[in-house]
Design a protein around this motif. Sequence first.
Motif, PDB file in Angstrom:
ATOM      1  N   ILE A 289      27.491 -24.716 -53.373  1.00 57.59           N
ATOM      2  CA  ILE A 289      26.912 -24.594 -54.698  1.00 57.59           C
ATOM      3  C   ILE A 289      25.411 -24.382 -54.553  1.00 57.59           C
ATOM      4  O   ILE A 289      24.737 -25.127 -53.833  1.00 57.59           O
ATOM      5  N   SER A 290      24.906 -23.377 -55.231  1.00 61.22           N
ATOM      6  CA  SER A 290      23.475 -23.107 -55.186  1.00 61.22           C
ATOM      7  C   SER A 290      22.713 -24.236 -55.891  1.00 61.22           C
ATOM      8  O   SER A 290      23.081 -24.659 -56.987  1.00 61.22           O
ATOM      9  N   CYS A 291      21.653 -24.705 -55.251  1.00 59.92           N
ATOM     10  CA  CYS A 291      20.810 -25.764 -55.835  1.00 59.92           C
ATOM     11  C   CYS A 291      19.576 -25.213 -56.540  1.00 59.92           C
ATOM     12  O   CYS A 291      18.743 -25.960 -57.030  1.00 59.92           O
ATOM     13  N   ILE A 292      19.472 -23.893 -56.587  1.00 58.42           N
ATOM     14  CA  ILE A 292      18.336 -23.252 -57.233  1.00 58.42           C
ATOM     15  C   ILE A 292      18.835 -22.495 -58.457  1.00 58.42           C
ATOM     16  O   ILE A 292      19.693 -21.627 -58.336  1.00 58.42           O
ATOM     17  N   PRO A 293      18.330 -22.842 -59.650  1.00 64.28           N
ATOM     18  CA  PRO A 293      18.799 -22.168 -60.869  1.00 64.28           C
ATOM     19  C   PRO A 293      18.366 -20.704 -60.910  1.00 64.28           C
ATOM     20  O   PRO A 293      17.471 -20.271 -60.280  1.00 64.28           O
TER      21      PRO A 293
END
Length: 146
Positions: free
Chosen positions: A142-146
């Motif tokens: 899961i990407s942690c950067i919006p």
Amino acid sequence: MAWGGSGWYADMLVDALGTSQLGINLDLDTYKLALYDNSISPDFTVADATYATTGEIAGTGYTAGGKAVTGTTLTVAGAFMVWDGDNVEWTSSTLTGVRGGQIYADPLSPKRLVIGIDWGSAYSTADGSLLVAWASQGIGRISCIP
């Protein structure tokens, strides 16, 4: 109805991280991978999705409920949360039309789905091995950067 891609079961993540505080620990070896044919259509947005036998593969060398996913780890790699584990293999199996798999939290009641993986096409074995080898990026991330 058919598989349409892979994904995390979003409601499980919300329940695990939100007020429900589901007993989910992705570092523990308490998850199982069940195999399915192309007759199911996973809905990653449905609330409280649970393990079901509908569409689950049957055949020599396979037991309903699947196999344990061992060696699980939850880490951060760059901008991603990464969930990984050891490969899963069914040896001396005769299976037909294996299109995907769903990993679920085995100790929970009911057994909540965590992630569904679409292989992209169906696979079969004839007294052989079916090896599920996870991608180098892990089982899921899961990407942690919006």
